[in-house]
Design an enzyme around this catalytic site. Structure first.
Site, PDB file in Angstrom:
ATOM      1  CB  SER A  58      25.349 -29.005  11.929  1.00 66.41           C
ATOM      2  OG  SER A  58      25.877 -27.722  12.152  1.00 66.41           O
TER       3      SER A  58
HETATM    4  N1  SAH Z   1      29.215 -26.698  15.832  1.00 67.17           N
HETATM    5  C1  SAH Z   1      28.000 -26.643  16.610  1.00 67.17           C
HETATM    6  C2  SAH Z   1      26.862 -25.942  15.889  1.00 67.17           C
HETATM    7  C3  SAH Z   1      27.154 -24.509  15.728  1.00 67.17           C
HETATM    8  S1  SAH Z   1      25.788 -23.412  15.581  1.00 67.17           S
HETATM    9  C4  SAH Z   1      27.576 -28.004  17.079  1.00 67.17           C
HETATM   10  O1  SAH Z   1      28.245 -28.998  16.778  1.00 67.17           O
HETATM   11  O2  SAH Z   1      26.585 -28.080  17.796  1.00 67.17           O
HETATM   12  C5  SAH Z   1      26.765 -21.936  15.425  1.00 67.17           C
HETATM   13  C6  SAH Z   1      27.326 -21.443  16.727  1.00 67.17           C
HETATM   14  O3  SAH Z   1      28.229 -20.389  16.431  1.00 67.17           O
HETATM   15  C7  SAH Z   1      26.287 -20.861  17.683  1.00 67.17           C
HETATM   16  O4  SAH Z   1      26.370 -21.507  18.906  1.00 67.17           O
HETATM   17  C8  SAH Z   1      26.699 -19.395  17.787  1.00 67.17           C
HETATM   18  O5  SAH Z   1      26.448 -18.824  19.059  1.00 67.17           O
HETATM   19  C9  SAH Z   1      28.181 -19.471  17.504  1.00 67.17           C
HETATM   20  N2  SAH Z   1      28.825 -18.223  17.078  1.00 67.17           N
HETATM   21  C10 SAH Z   1      28.339 -17.255  16.262  1.00 67.17           C
HETATM   22  N3  SAH Z   1      29.249 -16.276  16.082  1.00 67.17           N
HETATM   23  C11 SAH Z   1      30.345 -16.638  16.804  1.00 67.17           C
HETATM   24  C12 SAH Z   1      31.629 -16.037  17.018  1.00 67.17           C
HETATM   25  N4  SAH Z   1      31.971 -14.862  16.461  1.00 67.17           N
HETATM   26  N5  SAH Z   1      32.506 -16.676  17.818  1.00 67.17           N
HETATM   27  C13 SAH Z   1      32.192 -17.869  18.393  1.00 67.17           C
HETATM   28  N6  SAH Z   1      30.987 -18.482  18.224  1.00 67.17           N
HETATM   29  C14 SAH Z   1      30.081 -17.871  17.442  1.00 67.17           C
END
Ligand code: SAH
Length: 212
Positions: A58
């Site tokens: 993000s």
């Molecule tokens: N917080 C992260 C950015 C997140 S991007 C950072 O600091 O870099 C969103 C993430 O959520 C992605 O990696 C995606 O694979 C994950 N995601 C999506 N659905 C999910 C679920 N049901 N459980 C766990 N992770 C999930």
């Protein structure tokens, strides 16, 4: 002033971030260790960057707004859904400190591994990365003081309310796949108080309570 300090000074001046512990966490956490090498020069540019598996880390301002909304304190136990690069988890871990703990869930194995390496490389020890569908929460480590979802959800996954302590806070982008409202929910004696923090765009939440 370096780009990193400039960003922190901008947030302080504009009041986007008021909590000094959040600014301190930003200044002490090396974002450069959570991105791909080819973007090294953009570690402190205020926009999201690609990470493996088509996901994104993000934008720094978004990370700050969500972190501040969590009203974190040392010693707290926090659940994150969507580890991605591990950067948001690292920021939270700085504030909850060595007596606190961050449990972060990631559904894509490659990213759970990527984040694990990044966190280790940054010397962060109070974060546990779990490869799982975080839309189910993580019952084994519950209850939590705080919960943060860093993927766009159609609604806040119901298991998260159950796994949250009284006076706990959930911060999550809720809406359609194209745009979401950042929602802050406080659980008070079984009741939920909701606040809208503005519009954002996240990658979609998958899993049982995510998008099909
Ligand atoms: N917080 C992260 C950015 C997140 S991007 C950072 O600091 O870099 C969103 C993430 O959520 C992605 O990696 C995606 O694979 C994950 N995601 C999506 N659905 C999910 C679920 N049901 N459980 C766990 N992770 C999930």
């Amino acid at each position: 002033m370096q780009e990193k300090e400039q960003l922190a000074a901008y947030w302080r001046k504009t009041g986007i971030v008021k909590d000094e512990s959040v600014l301190k966490a930003f200044l002490e956490t090396p974002r450069e260790k959570f991105i791909l090498g080819q973007y090294a020069n953009e570690a402190y540019s205020d926009y999201p960057l690609p990470i493996p598996a088509g996901q994104t880390i993000s934008q720094p301002t978004t990370v700050m707004i969500m972190t501040e909304a969590l009203e974190l304190e040392p010693g707290q136990k926090v659940l994150e859904i969507g580890t991605g690069s591990g950067y948001q988890a690292a920021i939270i871990s700085n504030i909850v400190g060595e007596n606190g703990k961050v449990i972060t869930t990631e559904i894509i194995p490659e990213l759970a591994e990527f984040a694990g390496k990044n966190l280790k490389n940054a010397g962060i020890k109070n974060v546990r990365v779990i490869r799982s569908d975080g839309s189910l929460g993580c019952e084994a480590e519950a209850p939590y003081d705080r919960c943060i979802i860093t993927a766009a959800c159609p609604k806040v996954p119901p298991p998260l309310f159950k796994q949250l302590k009284n006076n706990g806070i959930i911060v999550a982008p809720v809406g359609s796949a194209w745009g979401q409202s950042m929602i802050k929910i406080r659980k008070k004696h079984g009741k939920l108080e909701t606040e809208n923090l503005g519009e954002f765009v996240f990658v979609p939440l998958k899993g049982a309570h995510g998008w099909v």
